[in-house]
Design a protein around this motif. Structure first.
Motif, PDB file in Angstrom:
ATOM      1  N   LYS A   1       0.062   3.716  -3.355  1.00  0.00           N
ATOM      2  CA  LYS A   1      -0.489   4.958  -3.697  1.00  0.00           C
ATOM      3  C   LYS A   1       0.174   5.519  -3.874  1.00  0.00           C
ATOM      4  CE  LYS A   1       1.306   7.249   0.924  1.00  0.00           C
ATOM      5  NZ  LYS A   1       1.011   7.594   2.294  1.00  0.00           N
TER       6      LYS A   1
ATOM      7  N   SER B   1     -10.562  11.098  -9.217  1.00  0.00           N
ATOM      8  CA  SER B   1      -9.509  11.023  -8.222  1.00  0.00           C
ATOM      9  C   SER B   1      -9.152  12.420  -7.710  1.00  0.00           C
ATOM     10  CB  SER B   1      -8.163  10.253  -8.459  1.00  0.00           C
ATOM     11  OG  SER B   1      -7.936  10.230  -9.460  1.00  0.00           O
TER      12      SER B   1
ATOM     13  N   LEU C   1      -5.880   0.836  -6.294  1.00  0.00           N
ATOM     14  CA  LEU C   1      -5.045   1.600  -6.214  1.00  0.00           C
ATOM     15  C   LEU C   1      -4.035   1.362  -7.160  1.00  0.00           C
ATOM     16  CD1 LEU C   1      -3.138   1.932  -2.182  1.00  0.00           C
ATOM     17  CD2 LEU C   1      -4.000   3.744  -3.501  1.00  0.00           C
TER      18      LEU C   1
ATOM     19  N   ASN D   1       0.839  -1.396   0.063  1.00  0.00           N
ATOM     20  CA  ASN D   1      -0.160  -0.332   0.225  1.00  0.00           C
ATOM     21  C   ASN D   1       1.015   1.054   0.019  1.00  0.00           C
ATOM     22  OD1 ASN D   1      -2.223  -1.410   0.061  1.00  0.00           O
ATOM     23  ND2 ASN D   1      -2.826  -1.393   2.070  1.00  0.00           N
TER      24      ASN D   1
ATOM     25  N   ARG E   1      -3.578   3.077 -10.387  1.00  0.00           N
ATOM     26  CA  ARG E   1      -2.182   4.102 -10.879  1.00  0.00           C
ATOM     27  C   ARG E   1      -1.516   2.928 -12.635  1.00  0.00           C
ATOM     28  NH1 ARG E   1       2.975   2.144 -11.149  1.00  0.00           N
ATOM     29  NH2 ARG E   1       4.934   3.234 -10.203  1.00  0.00           N
TER      30      ARG E   1
ATOM     31  N   GLU F   1      -8.476  -2.134  -1.351  1.00  0.00           N
ATOM     32  CA  GLU F   1      -8.035  -0.634  -0.956  1.00  0.00           C
ATOM     33  C   GLU F   1      -6.346  -1.115  -2.112  1.00  0.00           C
ATOM     34  OE1 GLU F   1      -5.417   1.835   1.084  1.00  0.00           O
ATOM     35  OE2 GLU F   1      -6.462   0.307   2.354  1.00  0.00           O
TER      36      GLU F   1
ATOM     37  N   ASN G   1       4.163   8.402  -1.243  1.00  0.00           N
ATOM     38  CA  ASN G   1       4.807   6.624  -1.506  1.00  0.00           C
ATOM     39  C   ASN G   1       5.872   6.650  -1.091  1.00  0.00           C
ATOM     40  OD1 ASN G   1       6.102   7.248  -4.002  1.00  0.00           O
ATOM     41  ND2 ASN G   1       3.872   6.722  -5.142  1.00  0.00           N
TER      42      ASN G   1
END
Length: 324
Positions: free
Chosen positions: A147, A290, A246, A143, A250, A242, A151
């Motif tokens: 993210k 987003s 992501l 994660n 991405r 989650e 990150n």
């Protein structure tokens, strides 16, 4: 005896930046290094620069080979390495001189398989530094890497890997041009017992006009395949809702960025454009919801993703603008 750190540096046509990169490695306060330079068929003076440095420092191992891409170069470097820890640096980036000193202290103190650090992008810290490090499990680490903001990056360069635990997993897929290190890192994370995330930045990513990320290549579409491979590697039983969100967000964001670059540079191969459009359309709601895209980019996302003609029109208008 202090542990040996193998520093693997693939090199291709980076003569303008190479000396700064090599100086930053060779001038580390931690001296027990094995510096492996892989000249991947450079057509500029990179090889001559490597030979000059090799003649002045016995810690350097130089591999000169025909061009086969960064994945093969890194793989050759890993095979050649004999260090207790393995690190990677791109030849147009550089390190703070205390990088290995500080990261190794943490690795040895905690018996970590991976230590990740913060980093700079064009000399700007990517995240705030509180002076602490955290011990994370596999899920938390993934994660933190995937993210989109603040990150630890999905690349391998701002990290050190314990060779005894992870050398067998440090393999880079030569068929993936963008995101090959993301697959490698995910494999390493999933095979690590202890991972340390250290906010302090050491690694300097430099974005310059000639770099891969600042131009367009049709090979960029392999980014979508890389993200799908990551999801497959993690597996449906291990991936959280989650994390899957992501990774898919991405991927769509990268494909949108590559589509815009294709238009900017006038590359209108229909198969490539359609492939990128399909990746965006599959997660278009995630992109709109987003906070990453600006209002202008959100406004044109539908015509850009659904109309090849609109892409051609924008490329034509951009060409006219450049001429005038």
């Amino acid at each position: 005896m202090e542990p040996l750190v193998s520093v693997i540096i693939p090199i291709y046509n980076t003569e303008e930046h190479l000396s700064k990169c090599l100086d930053s490695v060779l001038n580390q306060t931690y001296k027990r290094l094995e510096v492996i330079l892989i000249n991947d068929g450079s057509k500029d003076n990179s090889l001559e620069i490597c030979e000059k440095y090799k003649s002045a420092d016995s810690r350097i191992i130089l591999i000169d080979k025909e061009n086969a891409g960064v994945s093969e170069a890194r793989n050759d470097g890993v095979k050649c390495s004999s260090g207790d820890f393995i690190s990677f640096i791109d030849s147009d980036d550089w390190l703070d001189n205390n990088t290995f000193d500080e990261m190794l202290k943490i690795a040895l103190k905690t018996d970590a398989d991976i230590v990740m650090s913060g980093f700079y992008i064009n000399n700007e810290p990517h995240m705030e530094y509180s002076g602490r490090y955290i011990i994370t499990n596999q899920s938390e680490t993934l994660n933190l890497c995937y993210k989109l903001e603040k990150n630890y990056s999905t690349g391998v360069c701002n990290k050190i890997f314990k060779a005894k635990s992870l050398k067998q997993y440090l393999y880079f897929d030569k068929d993936i041009a963008i995101g090959e290190d993301m697959i490698t890192l995910t494999n390493c994370i999933l095979n690590s017992k202890k991972i340390i995330c250290y906010e302090k930045p050491f690694y300097h990513y430099i974005r310059w006009s000639g770099s891969t990320v600042a131009s367009f290549s049709p090979k960029m579409v392999t980014c979508a395949l890389a993200h799908q491979k990551v999801i497959n590697i993690i597996g449906e039983k291990r991936i959280t809702k989650e994390l899957k969100y992501l990774i898919e967000l991405r991927n769509s964001l990268f494909c949108y960025d590559y589509l815009c670059k294709a238009i900017k540079f006038g590359y209108l191969n229909r198969r490539i454009i359609t492939t990128l459009q399909n990746e965006i359309k599959g997660n278009i709601r995630k992109l709109i919801d987003s906070k990453v895209l600006s209002g202008k980019r959100k406004y044109i996302i539908f015509p850009l993703s659904y109309s090849y003609i609109f892409c051609g029109f924008l490329a034509f208008m951009n060409k006219i603008r450049i001429k005038h």
